[in-house]
Design a protein around this motif. Structure first.
Motif, PDB file in Angstrom:
ATOM      1  N   ASP A  94       0.818  -1.216   0.000  1.00  0.00           N
ATOM      2  CA  ASP A  94       0.000   0.000   0.000  1.00  0.00           C
ATOM      3  C   ASP A  94       0.854   1.269   0.000  1.00  0.00           C
ATOM      4  OD1 ASP A  94      -2.390   1.388  -0.102  1.00  0.00           O
ATOM      5  OD2 ASP A  94      -2.578   1.507   2.084  1.00  0.00           O
ATOM      6  N   ILE A  95       1.897   1.265  -0.827  1.00  0.00           N
ATOM      7  CA  ILE A  95       2.715   2.464  -1.010  1.00  0.00           C
ATOM      8  C   ILE A  95       1.956   3.427  -1.924  1.00  0.00           C
ATOM      9  CG2 ILE A  95       4.897   3.359  -1.882  1.00  0.00           C
ATOM     10  CD1 ILE A  95       5.017   1.620   0.724  1.00  0.00           C
ATOM     11  N   LYS A  96       1.841   4.668  -1.489  1.00  0.00           N
ATOM     12  CA  LYS A  96       1.033   5.640  -2.218  1.00  0.00           C
ATOM     13  C   LYS A  96       1.792   6.315  -3.355  1.00  0.00           C
ATOM     14  CE  LYS A  96      -2.427   5.016   0.576  1.00  0.00           C
ATOM     15  NZ  LYS A  96      -3.590   4.225   0.109  1.00  0.00           N
ATOM     16  N   LEU A  97       3.125   6.342  -3.248  1.00  0.00           N
ATOM     17  CA  LEU A  97       3.909   7.125  -4.201  1.00  0.00           C
ATOM     18  C   LEU A  97       5.366   6.691  -4.131  1.00  0.00           C
ATOM     19  CD1 LEU A  97       3.759   9.705  -6.084  1.00  0.00           C
ATOM     20  CD2 LEU A  97       4.429  11.017  -4.079  1.00  0.00           C
ATOM     21  N   LEU A  98       6.035   6.687  -5.281  1.00  0.00           N
ATOM     22  CA  LEU A  98       7.472   6.391  -5.340  1.00  0.00           C
ATOM     23  C   LEU A  98       8.168   7.547  -6.053  1.00  0.00           C
ATOM     24  CD1 LEU A  98      10.007   4.646  -5.105  1.00  0.00           C
ATOM     25  CD2 LEU A  98       9.244   3.376  -7.127  1.00  0.00           C
ATOM     26  N   GLU A  99       9.073   8.205  -5.338  1.00  0.00           N
ATOM     27  CA  GLU A  99       9.818   9.329  -5.898  1.00  0.00           C
ATOM     28  C   GLU A  99      11.092   8.866  -6.598  1.00  0.00           C
ATOM     29  OE1 GLU A  99      10.535  13.238  -3.927  1.00  0.00           O
ATOM     30  OE2 GLU A  99       9.672  12.176  -2.206  1.00  0.00           O
TER      31      GLU A  99
ATOM     32  N   LEU B 218       3.355  12.566 -11.002  1.00  0.00           N
ATOM     33  CA  LEU B 218       3.464  13.779 -10.203  1.00  0.00           C
ATOM     34  C   LEU B 218       4.864  14.353 -10.357  1.00  0.00           C
ATOM     35  CD1 LEU B 218       1.863  11.479  -8.253  1.00  0.00           C
ATOM     36  CD2 LEU B 218       1.509  13.520  -6.859  1.00  0.00           C
ATOM     37  N   VAL B 219       5.023  15.603  -9.944  1.00  0.00           N
ATOM     38  CA  VAL B 219       6.345  16.229  -9.903  1.00  0.00           C
ATOM     39  C   VAL B 219       6.552  16.851  -8.518  1.00  0.00           C
ATOM     40  CG1 VAL B 219       6.602  16.671 -12.368  1.00  0.00           C
ATOM     41  CG2 VAL B 219       5.393  18.347 -10.947  1.00  0.00           C
ATOM     42  N   ASN B 220       7.761  16.703  -8.009  1.00  0.00           N
ATOM     43  CA  ASN B 220       8.133  17.289  -6.721  1.00  0.00           C
ATOM     44  C   ASN B 220       8.793  18.640  -6.983  1.00  0.00           C
ATOM     45  OD1 ASN B 220       9.169  18.002  -4.219  1.00  0.00           O
ATOM     46  ND2 ASN B 220       9.878  15.938  -3.724  1.00  0.00           N
ATOM     47  N   ILE B 221       8.114  19.709  -6.600  1.00  0.00           N
ATOM     48  CA  ILE B 221       8.623  21.067  -6.809  1.00  0.00           C
ATOM     49  C   ILE B 221       9.251  21.554  -5.515  1.00  0.00           C
ATOM     50  CG2 ILE B 221       8.017  23.420  -7.480  1.00  0.00           C
ATOM     51  CD1 ILE B 221       5.602  22.273  -8.953  1.00  0.00           C
ATOM     52  N   LYS B 222      10.500  21.967  -5.613  1.00  0.00           N
ATOM     53  CA  LYS B 222      11.220  22.519  -4.465  1.00  0.00           C
ATOM     54  C   LYS B 222      11.711  23.916  -4.821  1.00  0.00           C
ATOM     55  CE  LYS B 222      12.880  17.960  -2.952  1.00  0.00           C
ATOM     56  NZ  LYS B 222      14.065  17.081  -2.773  1.00  0.00           N
ATOM     57  N   LEU B 223      11.628  24.829  -3.875  1.00  0.00           N
ATOM     58  CA  LEU B 223      12.036  26.203  -4.154  1.00  0.00           C
ATOM     59  C   LEU B 223      13.504  26.275  -4.548  1.00  0.00           C
ATOM     60  CD1 LEU B 223      10.212  28.301  -1.391  1.00  0.00           C
ATOM     61  CD2 LEU B 223       9.381  27.522  -3.624  1.00  0.00           C
TER      62      LEU B 223
ATOM     63  N   VAL C  79       5.048  19.134  -3.078  1.00  0.00           N
ATOM     64  CA  VAL C  79       5.927  20.241  -2.706  1.00  0.00           C
ATOM     65  C   VAL C  79       6.927  19.726  -1.684  1.00  0.00           C
ATOM     66  CG1 VAL C  79       6.079  22.523  -1.646  1.00  0.00           C
ATOM     67  CG2 VAL C  79       4.199  21.989  -3.208  1.00  0.00           C
ATOM     68  N   GLY C  80       8.206  19.794  -2.029  1.00  0.00           N
ATOM     69  CA  GLY C  80       9.250  19.263  -1.170  1.00  0.00           C
ATOM     70  C   GLY C  80      10.185  20.335  -0.671  1.00  0.00           C
TER      71      GLY C  80
ATOM     72  N   GLU D 240      -1.040  17.791  -3.764  1.00  0.00           N
ATOM     73  CA  GLU D 240      -1.407  16.431  -3.382  1.00  0.00           C
ATOM     74  C   GLU D 240      -0.574  15.922  -2.208  1.00  0.00           C
ATOM     75  OE1 GLU D 240      -3.087  16.803  -7.463  1.00  0.00           O
ATOM     76  OE2 GLU D 240      -1.352  17.570  -6.406  1.00  0.00           O
ATOM     77  N   VAL D 241       0.688  16.302  -2.165  1.00  0.00           N
ATOM     78  CA  VAL D 241       1.584  15.871  -1.087  1.00  0.00           C
ATOM     79  C   VAL D 241       2.475  17.048  -0.697  1.00  0.00           C
ATOM     80  CG1 VAL D 241       3.400  14.260  -0.375  1.00  0.00           C
ATOM     81  CG2 VAL D 241       1.652  13.508  -2.006  1.00  0.00           C
ATOM     82  N   ALA D 242       2.667  17.235   0.597  1.00  0.00           N
ATOM     83  CA  ALA D 242       3.611  18.239   1.097  1.00  0.00           C
ATOM     84  C   ALA D 242       4.677  17.538   1.923  1.00  0.00           C
ATOM     85  CB  ALA D 242       2.902  19.300   1.937  1.00  0.00           C
ATOM     86  N   ASP D 243       5.913  17.831   1.624  1.00  0.00           N
ATOM     87  CA  ASP D 243       7.053  17.277   2.371  1.00  0.00           C
ATOM     88  C   ASP D 243       7.907  18.450   2.827  1.00  0.00           C
ATOM     89  OD1 ASP D 243       9.086  15.730   3.429  1.00  0.00           O
ATOM     90  OD2 ASP D 243      10.035  15.381   1.480  1.00  0.00           O
TER      91      ASP D 243
END
Length: 345
Positions: A214-219, A260-265, A290-291, A311-314
């Protein structure tokens, strides 16, 4: 080291002249509560660079985290900031800044300082500058560092009540590690972050078991620049680009390979580009995560604007610190409250 964690300063402060902006920058080191370990290595402190822009009445601040994976060092970031000193002190705006510096920690620090200064000058909160009437609290992931199965299970057990855990993988025993974390935190949502450590065959072999757990996402399972194989692969676990995405320039390729894409400042080079990137990503049908790099509350505060509706905040950087900046974000469990004006924005 000074009381605020400062280790060096790029330039002495100049005399303040009314309404004429002055730029200063310094490197800081913030000890972590425990070693932060990923597939590429470990760290025991957050090394950041803080930019400050003052007009004599108001001061704007921004924090960037130099990242070795992208060839950045604190010294190099300070040098980049120094190169654009004259332009910033001549009043360059956020839009013009995009053409003066490449995407990275230096541009991020200055860009966020300009947002902060603009909001304080206007007497509004930073999110009002983009038409938001309020900033909602953000629920963040909490990171489980890479280690042995027993050690990772212990970390997970201690944080099992958190709503989402982000588990670092990238060893020969990945399935064993993930299974141990799942057993230790059976109710938590789990996402995995490989930091480019898997091969395509590894991904194909492991993904069905990750789905079963039940892994929701793999980066970022595959190395950036070597992920074209994902275009013909249908993963049973949603895939998220991290190292493969910095700015809008990589979006077309990511849209063919990821969900999805992980956007970091720090990757995007500031909130200005990150907001445009998130809008374009959603237009292409991509989900947004957002990472953050490992940094203090000053770096998380502007990212909270970006995280609205993601969708996800890290944004767990402050949760990993031995001590955070004062004032820092108010955090209850895994919930980050909007920043006070004294911190940012």
């Amino acid at each position: 080291m000074t009381a605020d964690g400062s280790t060096c300063c790029s330039t002495p402060r100049r005399a303040i002249r009314a309404s004429v902006p002055t730029l200063s920058a310094r490197a800081e080191s913030w000890p972590l509560a425990q070693a932060f370990v990923i597939s590429r290595g470990s760290k025991t402190a957050a090394e950041v660079v803080v930019a400050e822009i003052s007009d004599g009445r108001y001061r704007g601040r921004g924090e960037g985290a130099p990242y070795g994976r992208y060839g950045e060092t604190a010294r190099g970031v300070l040098h980049q900031i120094e190169r654009v000193r004259d332009a910033v002190e001549a009043g360059v705006g956020r839009g013009d800044l995009q053409g003066l510096l490449p995407a990275g920690a230096a541009r991020n620090a200055i860009d966020c300082a300009l947002w902060d200064l603009e909001a304080k000058r206007a007497g509004v909160r930073a999110w009002e500058l983009i038409g938001r009437s309020r900033l909602d609290p953000v629920k963040t992931c909490f990171t489980i560092s890479l280690g042995g199965a027993e050690a990772m299970a212990e970390q997970a057990r201690a944080n099992a009540r958190r709503p989402m855990l982000k588990v670092k993988i990238g060893s020969r025993d990945d399935l064993e590690l993930v299974a141990a974390v799942r057993a230790a935190a059976p109710r938590a949502r789990l996402i995995l972050d490989a930091n480019e450590a898997l091969g395509f065959d590894d991904l194909v072999r492991l993904a069905p078991d990750f789905a079963r757990l039940d892994i929701k996402l793999l980066e970022q399972p595959l190395p950036a620049g070597e992920d074209a194989a994902l275009e013909s692969y249908r993963s049973p676990v949603p895939l998220c680009a991290d190292e493969s995405l910095h700015t809008r320039a990589e979006l077309d390729a990511c849209a063919r390979r990821y969900d999805l894409v992980n956007i970091k400042l720090d990757k995007a080079g500031g909130l200005t580009e990150a907001l445009a990137l998130a809008e374009d990503a959603r237009r292409r049908g991509l989900g947004v995560m957002v990472g953050c790099m490992v940094a203090t509350s000053l770096a998380m505060a502007p990212a909270m604007i970006l995280a609205q509706g993601a969708e996800v905040a890290d944004l767990d950087g402050p949760l990993l610190m031995k001590r955070d900046r004062e004032p820092g974000l108010r955090i209850t469990g895994s919930v980050l409250e909007p920043p006070a004006p004294e911190l940012w924005g």
